[in-house]
Design an enzyme around this catalytic site. Structure first.
Site, PDB file in Angstrom:
ATOM      1  CB  CYS A  80      37.203  28.485  43.007  1.00 12.76           C
ATOM      2  SG  CYS A  80      36.589  29.270  44.503  1.00 12.76           S
TER       3      CYS A  80
ATOM      4  CG  HIS B 126      40.505  30.805  41.885  1.00 16.71           C
ATOM      5  ND1 HIS B 126      39.570  31.815  41.864  1.00 16.71           N
ATOM      6  CD2 HIS B 126      40.329  30.150  43.062  1.00 16.71           C
ATOM      7  CE1 HIS B 126      38.860  31.770  42.978  1.00 16.71           C
ATOM      8  NE2 HIS B 126      39.304  30.787  43.725  1.00 16.71           N
TER       9      HIS B 126
ATOM     10  CG  ASN C 264      37.943  33.256  46.259  1.00 15.95           C
ATOM     11  OD1 ASN C 264      37.405  33.306  45.159  1.00 15.95           O
ATOM     12  ND2 ASN C 264      38.291  32.120  46.834  1.00 15.95           N
TER      13      ASN C 264
END
Ligand code: COA
Length: 334
Positions: free
Chosen positions: A115, A261, A291
């Site tokens: 991530c 993020h 995500n």
């Protein structure tokens, strides 16, 4: 020393929309649970036969970014490709981007920081430009999660969160002093097992996996200690944003746009609350894409830019946290 500046942004997401209700047909979950805990309404999944892969999506996003930067493939000096879901175990996606986009035999580097991948990749590109070694660097974040998720009830704690897509940025040498002011990167490998995909890997090859065949905890699907990750994310996001601001002698009130993020809308909201930022100062699109790991920041940044939310002179802050644990921030004077 030079400064590097983002001069082109692009994104690509597969057409196939998967709603929470679609997932509820595959596993024991429901729209209310997913929205309440994560804010996610839908995500995109590659559909078999639609021609997409991690690399192909990256190329599609990069083509748009290159076009917007008004550059040609020959102008690019280096590719930095961030993903945790490469098409192949090796080589990484960067080399195929070089081939598919018809670029010269330039440097192609793959970044594996999950991530935080895009923030790490941007930082790497920034260093090459700062020193004067390269003028234009293509940075890509792309993920094909859907093919590797456990879409049964057993995997529901992980699989409802992730989606597919790609984003790209062209980083270029800046003649004025605008652009990336600083980048800040961190890791804490002690927590590597809290969000991980164990195998197949050199530590756990396919024959061993088949021999073990555990019913409950199948190692070829990602595992996540959600609450542990959540708590660490909140702390690290805040720390690394503050670190970036302090380094540049800036205050929270100087932030025009924070692009976190897209891990979980609740995490973004807690950060927003902590820093007392308004809705206009924080960009979120996890509701539509889930995500997308290394792709989430470049997709969000592209959309924010397309919506006119990133303007010349703005202070834009990028921040990420994820598996590793790794985390980082980028402070940009647009
Ligand atoms: N649908 C319905 N119920 C679910 C579910 C789903 N998709 N996933 C888990 N549950 C259930 C659990 O089995 C548990 O049931 P129980 O109480 O009967 O045991 C209950 O919901 C609560 O589970 P828990 O894991 O404690 O939920 P949570 O509030 O921690 O939310 C996450 C789970 C994953 C949404 C949350 O922890 C999170 O977002 N963590 C951070 C994840 C992240 O950001 N990852 C990426 C990092 S970059």
């Amino acid at each position: 020393m030079y400064t590097s500046k983002i001069i082109g942004l692009g994104k690509y997401v597969p057409e196939n929309v998967v709603t929470n209700d679609d997932l509820a047909k595959l596993m024991d979950t429901n729209d209310a649970w997913i929205q309440e805990r994560t804010g996610i309404k839908e995500r995109r999944h590659i559909k078999k036969g639609d021609g997409n892969s991690t690399t192909i999506m990256g190329v599609k996003a990069a083509t748009i970014a290159l076009d917007r930067a008004k550059l040609l493939p020959d102008d690019i000096d280096m590719i930095v490709f961030a993903t945790l879901s490469p098409d192949m175990y090796f080589p990484g996606g960067g080399v195929e981007v070089q081939h598919l986009m018809g670029m010269r035999t330039i440097a192609a580097l793959d970044v594996r920081n999950q991530c935080s991948g895009f923030v790490y990749a941007l930082s790497v590109a920034d260093q090459f430009i700062k020193t004067g070694m390269y003028k234009n660097v293509l940075v890509i974040g792309s993920e094909n999660h859907s093919g590797g998720l456990d879409l049964s009830s057993r995997g529901r704690g992980v699989s409802v969160i992730f989606g597919d897509g790609a984003g790209a940025a062209i980083l270029s040498r800046s003649e004025d002093k605008t652009g990336i002011l600083s980048t800040h990167l961190h890791s804490e490998g002690e927590h590597k097992d809290q969000l991980a995909l164990q195998g197949p890997s050199t530590g756990y090859w396919v024959p061993e996996i088949i021999a073990d065949n555990p019913q409950e905890n199948i190692p070829y699907y990602p595992v996540m200690n959600g609450q542990f990750v959540f708590k660490h994310a909140i702390t690290r996001f805040a720390e690394v944003i503050n670190e970036g601001l302090e380094e540049n002698e800036l205050n929270v009130s100087d932030i025009d746009l924070l692009v976190p993020h897209q891990a979980n809308l609740r995490i973004s909201q807690m950060i927003q609350h902590k820093f007392k930022l308004t809705d206009d100062q924080v960009y979120n699109n996890i509701q539509r894409y889930g995500n997308t790991t290394a792709a989430s920041i470049p997709i969000a940044l592209t959309e924010a830019w397309e919506e006119g939310k990133v303007k010349d002179g703005d202070l834009v802050v990028l921040a990420a946290f994820g598996s590793g644990f790794t985390w980082g921030s980028v402070i940009i004077k647009w």
